[in-house]
Design an enzyme around this catalytic site. Sequence first.
Site, PDB file in Angstrom:
ATOM      1  N   THR A  15       0.812  -1.223   0.000  1.00  0.00           N
ATOM      2  CA  THR A  15       0.000   0.000   0.000  1.00  0.00           C
ATOM      3  C   THR A  15       0.840   1.266   0.000  1.00  0.00           C
ATOM      4  O   THR A  15       0.483   2.265  -0.624  1.00  0.00           O
ATOM      5  CB  THR A  15      -0.902   0.019   1.264  1.00  0.00           C
ATOM      6  N   ASP A  59       1.467  -6.446  -4.590  1.00  0.00           N
ATOM      7  CA  ASP A  59       0.667  -6.474  -3.372  1.00  0.00           C
ATOM      8  C   ASP A  59       1.205  -7.679  -2.597  1.00  0.00           C
ATOM      9  O   ASP A  59       1.473  -8.735  -3.180  1.00  0.00           O
ATOM     10  CB  ASP A  59      -0.809  -6.691  -3.746  1.00  0.00           C
ATOM     11  N   ASP A  92       0.033  -7.083   4.559  1.00  0.00           N
ATOM     12  CA  ASP A  92      -0.746  -8.324   4.670  1.00  0.00           C
ATOM     13  C   ASP A  92       0.109  -9.545   5.017  1.00  0.00           C
ATOM     14  O   ASP A  92      -0.271 -10.355   5.857  1.00  0.00           O
ATOM     15  CB  ASP A  92      -1.510  -8.594   3.369  1.00  0.00           C
ATOM     16  N   THR A 167       2.673 -10.553  14.239  1.00  0.00           N
ATOM     17  CA  THR A 167       1.520 -11.036  13.500  1.00  0.00           C
ATOM     18  C   THR A 167       0.640  -9.826  13.173  1.00  0.00           C
ATOM     19  O   THR A 167       0.600  -8.869  13.951  1.00  0.00           O
ATOM     20  CB  THR A 167       0.791 -12.115  14.347  1.00  0.00           C
ATOM     21  N   THR A 278      -0.165 -23.018  19.051  1.00  0.00           N
ATOM     22  CA  THR A 278      -1.490 -22.666  19.577  1.00  0.00           C
ATOM     23  C   THR A 278      -2.193 -21.671  18.655  1.00  0.00           C
ATOM     24  O   THR A 278      -1.551 -20.794  18.073  1.00  0.00           O
ATOM     25  CB  THR A 278      -1.422 -22.086  20.994  1.00  0.00           C
ATOM     26  N   GLN A 279      -3.509 -21.821  18.536  1.00  0.00           N
ATOM     27  CA  GLN A 279      -4.254 -20.824  17.758  1.00  0.00           C
ATOM     28  C   GLN A 279      -4.638 -19.621  18.615  1.00  0.00           C
ATOM     29  O   GLN A 279      -5.237 -18.669  18.108  1.00  0.00           O
ATOM     30  CB  GLN A 279      -5.463 -21.446  17.050  1.00  0.00           C
ATOM     31  N   CYS A 280      -4.267 -19.636  19.908  1.00  0.00           N
ATOM     32  CA  CYS A 280      -4.441 -18.430  20.735  1.00  0.00           C
ATOM     33  C   CYS A 280      -3.469 -17.364  20.242  1.00  0.00           C
ATOM     34  O   CYS A 280      -2.401 -17.675  19.736  1.00  0.00           O
ATOM     35  CB  CYS A 280      -4.096 -18.716  22.194  1.00  0.00           C
TER      36      CYS A 280
END
Length: 343
Positions: A15, A59, A92, A167, A278-280
């Site tokens: 961007t 992008d 992204d 992240t 972990t997805q936490c």
Amino acid sequence: MSYKAKILLIYTGGTIGMRKDFDTGALKAFNFSKLLQRIPELKQLDCAIETISFNNPIDSSNMNPAAWAKIATIIEENYISFDGFVVLHGSDTMSYSASALSFMLENLAKPVIFTGSQLPIGDLRTDAKENLITAIQIASLRKDNQPVISEVCLYFEYKLYRGNRTTKINAEHFKAFTSPNYPDLVESGVHLKLYPELFLKYIPDEKLQVHKDLNTNVAVIKMFPGISEVVLAAILNIPSLKGIVLETYGSGNAPTEDWFLSLLKKAITNGLYIINVTQCSGGSVNMGQYETSTGMKEIGVISGKDITTEAAITKLMYLLSQNIARNEFKILFETSLRGEITY
Ligand code: ASP
């Protein structure tokens, strides 16, 4: 006369350098030299800046290991001539790229700082200028004739993070990133507040080694209540698959059902590496804490500990390309190579 750091600005797209397409109204990557003309402030910085751009800026949703290899090659070819590198990149997939580059650049002794923005540099309310200017300033920092930062980082909205700890958490806030399991390395306010005790140690004597071949025979599987045996079996039976990152619940928990554990066990026996993350958004895997993770520990699932999914998948690609013996692979994965895990 004081030393002027030499910084190479590498433009990959994102961007920060985009402009609205007249016909469709969608944001598209734009010519980089035109873009730089919009930041006259760069001339005021106390460093010498040179730039290099991807021929076709992208992008970052189009980012891939071949483009990572391109970034790594640019850094390798210019490593001696520059004191630091700033990589302009879409937000992204920036955390994936910063993680990947951290593994690809072994023995890095200079700063490589990823940055970008949520609004194009030509936008009146853009966040691009602050991100770019401070990223360059941080990349230029030197003490005792050595770079202050010697690792791959990500700078966004007043914070410098270790790249492989980040992240993307928000698609519209200027604060788009977080580092859930490792503190900020630098905070930018009226002054730059540095936390040197958190930096990776400077390693001057080892030669930079650049690993450009990553193994992409990998997958991420996110657990959810109701995931079926056929779906999991179909993925685990992909013939070329070499490793998966399994996003489990909480501290690394998953169903105790027989079909689940026997599918994983068969895959591991057939040579697949399974990494438990972990997805936490924060915290660590701790297999054995609950009965719902003991079975996985027993069959040889590897613990990703407090690694992010972005760092886990890129570390997996990197280690798979390194011809590592099976018993050593688990040890290496569970060890911090570039500060990506805490223990
Ligand atoms: N879609 C853009 C990209 O990642 C978003 C951004 O740059 O922030 O390239």
